[in-house]
Design a protein around this motif. Structure first.
Motif, short mmCIF file in Angstrom:
data_model
loop_
_atom_site.label_atom_id
_atom_site.label_comp_id
_atom_site.label_asym_id
_atom_site.label_seq_id
_atom_site.Cartn_x
_atom_site.Cartn_y
_atom_site.Cartn_z
N ASP A 40 0.83 -1.21 0.00
CA ASP A 40 0.00 0.00 0.00
C ASP A 40 0.86 1.26 0.00
O ASP A 40 0.46 2.30 -0.52
CB ASP A 40 -0.89 0.02 1.25
N GLU A 41 2.04 1.15 0.61
CA GLU A 41 2.94 2.28 0.74
C GLU A 41 4.37 1.84 0.44
O GLU A 41 4.72 0.67 0.64
CB GLU A 41 2.88 2.88 2.15
N TYR A 42 5.17 2.79 -0.02
CA TYR A 42 6.58 2.53 -0.28
C TYR A 42 7.42 3.56 0.47
O TYR A 42 7.05 4.73 0.55
CB TYR A 42 6.92 2.67 -1.77
N VAL A 43 8.58 3.12 0.98
CA VAL A 43 9.60 4.06 1.41
C VAL A 43 10.89 3.63 0.72
O VAL A 43 11.27 2.46 0.76
CB VAL A 43 9.76 4.11 2.95
N VAL A 44 11.53 4.59 0.05
CA VAL A 44 12.68 4.28 -0.80
C VAL A 44 13.86 5.16 -0.39
O VAL A 44 13.75 6.39 -0.42
CB VAL A 44 12.36 4.50 -2.29
N GLY A 45 14.95 4.53 0.00
CA GLY A 45 16.16 5.27 0.32
C GLY A 45 17.02 5.44 -0.92
O GLY A 45 17.33 4.46 -1.61
N VAL A 46 17.40 6.69 -1.20
CA VAL A 46 18.08 7.00 -2.46
C VAL A 46 19.29 7.91 -2.19
O VAL A 46 19.11 9.11 -1.94
CB VAL A 46 17.14 7.71 -3.46
N PRO A 47 20.50 7.40 -2.28
CA PRO A 47 21.66 8.29 -2.25
C PRO A 47 21.88 8.89 -3.65
O PRO A 47 21.70 8.18 -4.64
CB PRO A 47 22.81 7.36 -1.87
N MET A 48 22.21 10.15 -3.71
CA MET A 48 22.54 10.74 -5.01
C MET A 48 23.93 10.27 -5.43
O MET A 48 24.90 10.41 -4.68
CB MET A 48 22.52 12.27 -4.95
N HIS A 49 24.03 9.72 -6.64
CA HIS A 49 25.31 9.34 -7.22
C HIS A 49 25.51 10.12 -8.51
O HIS A 49 24.72 9.96 -9.45
CB HIS A 49 25.36 7.83 -7.50
N ASN A 50 26.51 10.96 -8.54
CA ASN A 50 26.81 11.73 -9.76
C ASN A 50 25.59 12.48 -10.27
O ASN A 50 25.27 12.45 -11.46
CB ASN A 50 27.40 10.80 -10.83
N PHE A 51 24.88 13.11 -9.35
CA PHE A 51 23.72 13.97 -9.61
C PHE A 51 22.46 13.19 -9.97
O PHE A 51 21.41 13.79 -10.22
CB PHE A 51 24.00 15.00 -10.71
N GLY A 52 22.53 11.86 -9.98
CA GLY A 52 21.36 11.07 -10.34
C GLY A 52 21.13 9.93 -9.37
O GLY A 52 21.75 9.84 -8.30
N ALA A 53 20.22 9.04 -9.73
CA ALA A 53 19.90 7.88 -8.91
C ALA A 53 21.03 6.85 -9.02
O ALA A 53 21.71 6.76 -10.05
CB ALA A 53 18.59 7.26 -9.37
N PRO A 54 21.27 6.06 -7.97
CA PRO A 54 22.31 5.03 -8.03
C PRO A 54 21.97 3.97 -9.08
O PRO A 54 20.81 3.73 -9.38
CB PRO A 54 22.34 4.45 -6.62
N SER A 55 23.01 3.34 -9.59
CA SER A 55 22.82 2.39 -10.69
C SER A 55 21.92 1.23 -10.31
O SER A 55 21.12 0.77 -11.13
CB SER A 55 24.17 1.86 -11.18
N VAL A 56 22.01 0.75 -9.05
CA VAL A 56 21.15 -0.39 -8.66
C VAL A 56 19.68 0.00 -8.67
O VAL A 56 18.81 -0.83 -8.99
CB VAL A 56 21.55 -0.96 -7.28
N LEU A 57 19.39 1.25 -8.35
CA LEU A 57 17.99 1.70 -8.38
C LEU A 57 17.50 1.81 -9.81
O LEU A 57 16.36 1.44 -10.12
CB LEU A 57 17.86 3.05 -7.67
N LYS A 58 18.36 2.27 -10.70
CA LYS A 58 17.97 2.35 -12.12
C LYS A 58 17.75 0.95 -12.70
O LYS A 58 16.80 0.74 -13.48
CB LYS A 58 19.05 3.08 -12.92
N LEU A 59 18.58 -0.01 -12.33
CA LEU A 59 18.37 -1.38 -12.80
C LEU A 59 17.02 -1.92 -12.31
O LEU A 59 16.30 -2.59 -13.06
CB LEU A 59 19.50 -2.29 -12.30
N TRP A 60 16.68 -1.61 -11.06
CA TRP A 60 15.38 -2.02 -10.51
C TRP A 60 14.24 -1.35 -11.27
O TRP A 60 13.23 -2.00 -11.62
CB TRP A 60 15.34 -1.66 -9.03
N ILE A 61 14.38 -0.05 -11.53
CA ILE A 61 13.35 0.68 -12.27
C ILE A 61 13.13 0.05 -13.65
O ILE A 61 12.00 -0.09 -14.12
CB ILE A 61 13.72 2.16 -12.37
N ASP A 62 14.22 -0.34 -14.31
CA ASP A 62 14.08 -0.96 -15.63
C ASP A 62 13.31 -2.28 -15.53
O ASP A 62 12.59 -2.66 -16.48
CB ASP A 62 15.45 -1.21 -16.24
N GLN A 63 13.42 -2.98 -14.41
CA GLN A 63 12.72 -4.25 -14.24
C GLN A 63 11.24 -4.05 -13.93
O GLN A 63 10.41 -4.91 -14.28
CB GLN A 63 13.37 -5.06 -13.11
N ILE A 64 10.89 -2.95 -13.27
CA ILE A 64 9.49 -2.79 -12.84
C ILE A 64 8.68 -1.87 -13.76
O ILE A 64 7.47 -1.76 -13.59
CB ILE A 64 9.43 -2.28 -11.37
#
Length: 208
Positions: free
Chosen positions: A88-112
């Motif tokens: 029902d709810e999400y909490v997402v921890g995001v460190p900024m890497h090189n002004f953007g989202a970390p690579s592991v988060l982007k890989l997850w986004i591509d999967q979902i």
């Protein structure tokens, strides 16, 4: 029963500011949601391969026509999407890497981010399918990128996540940012630095 999906993406673990803040969020969310369920997803501990031509072909093959190999290629994506659908709810921890989202988060986004699963073009226009969800993004940045600051235009994290999740139907999104974490590498007391951010996170977690 309310379900919270807790996602972390920092590789720093005990040194991570975003992880400490999401952990605080979860603790206080639990106190205000007795009986609620928390599902943990650590992206730094999840093996996610970059998208391949075979993966894309599997996505666009009708489900009843997919080979066993194609189903296997999509199995992680299906599991990750199910976590989003069932929460029902999400909490997402995001460190900024090189002004953007970390690579592991982007890989997850591509999967979902999958047509027919989390968005559709059924009527010729995009429609998000993750509706009725709440999301809290807790961002940690080395510098300060607040609006009206000199470096504001370098912040590609919040605009990207707001647009992406809005596209998927998650329009009830809150962004909480702990800016200036680089000071911790130059003698800033960690407890003093975190205190105001912990207070904001605690207040928000109790209110959602």
């Amino acid at each position: 029963m309310t379900t919270l999906l807790h996602i972390d993406s920092s590789p720093l673990y005990e040194q991570s500011v975003s992880r400490q803040l999401t952990a605080t969020f979860v603790t206080h969310w639990k106190s205000s949601h007795p009986g609620g369920t928390v599902v943990e997803r650590d992206l730094s501990a999840t093996a996610i391969a970059p998208l391949s031509a075979e993966w894309v072909a599997a996505v666009f093959t009708p489900e009843d026509a997919r080979s066993p190999q194609q189903n296997e290629l999509l199995s992680l994506s299906d599991s990750l999407i199910a976590e989003l659908e069932n929460a029902d709810e999400y909490v997402v921890g995001v460190p900024m890497h090189n002004f953007g989202a970390p690579s592991v988060l982007k890989l997850w986004i591509d999967q979902i981010t999958r047509v027919g699963k989390t968005f559709s073009y059924a009527d010729g226009t995009p429609k998000g399918l993750l509706v009725g969800k709440k999301a809290t993004f807790i961002i940690a940045t080395g510098g300060v990128y607040d609006a009206q600051t000199q470096m504001a235009s370098f912040n590609f994290v919040e605009p990207y996540l707001r647009s992406l999740f809005g596209f998927l139907g998650v329009t009830d999104a809150t962004f909480l940012t702990a800016g200036g974490t680089m000071a911790l590498n130059h003698g800033q007391d960690r407890n003093a630095f975190l205190a105001p951010h912990l207070e904001v996170v605690q207040t928000h977690a109790l209110a959602v």
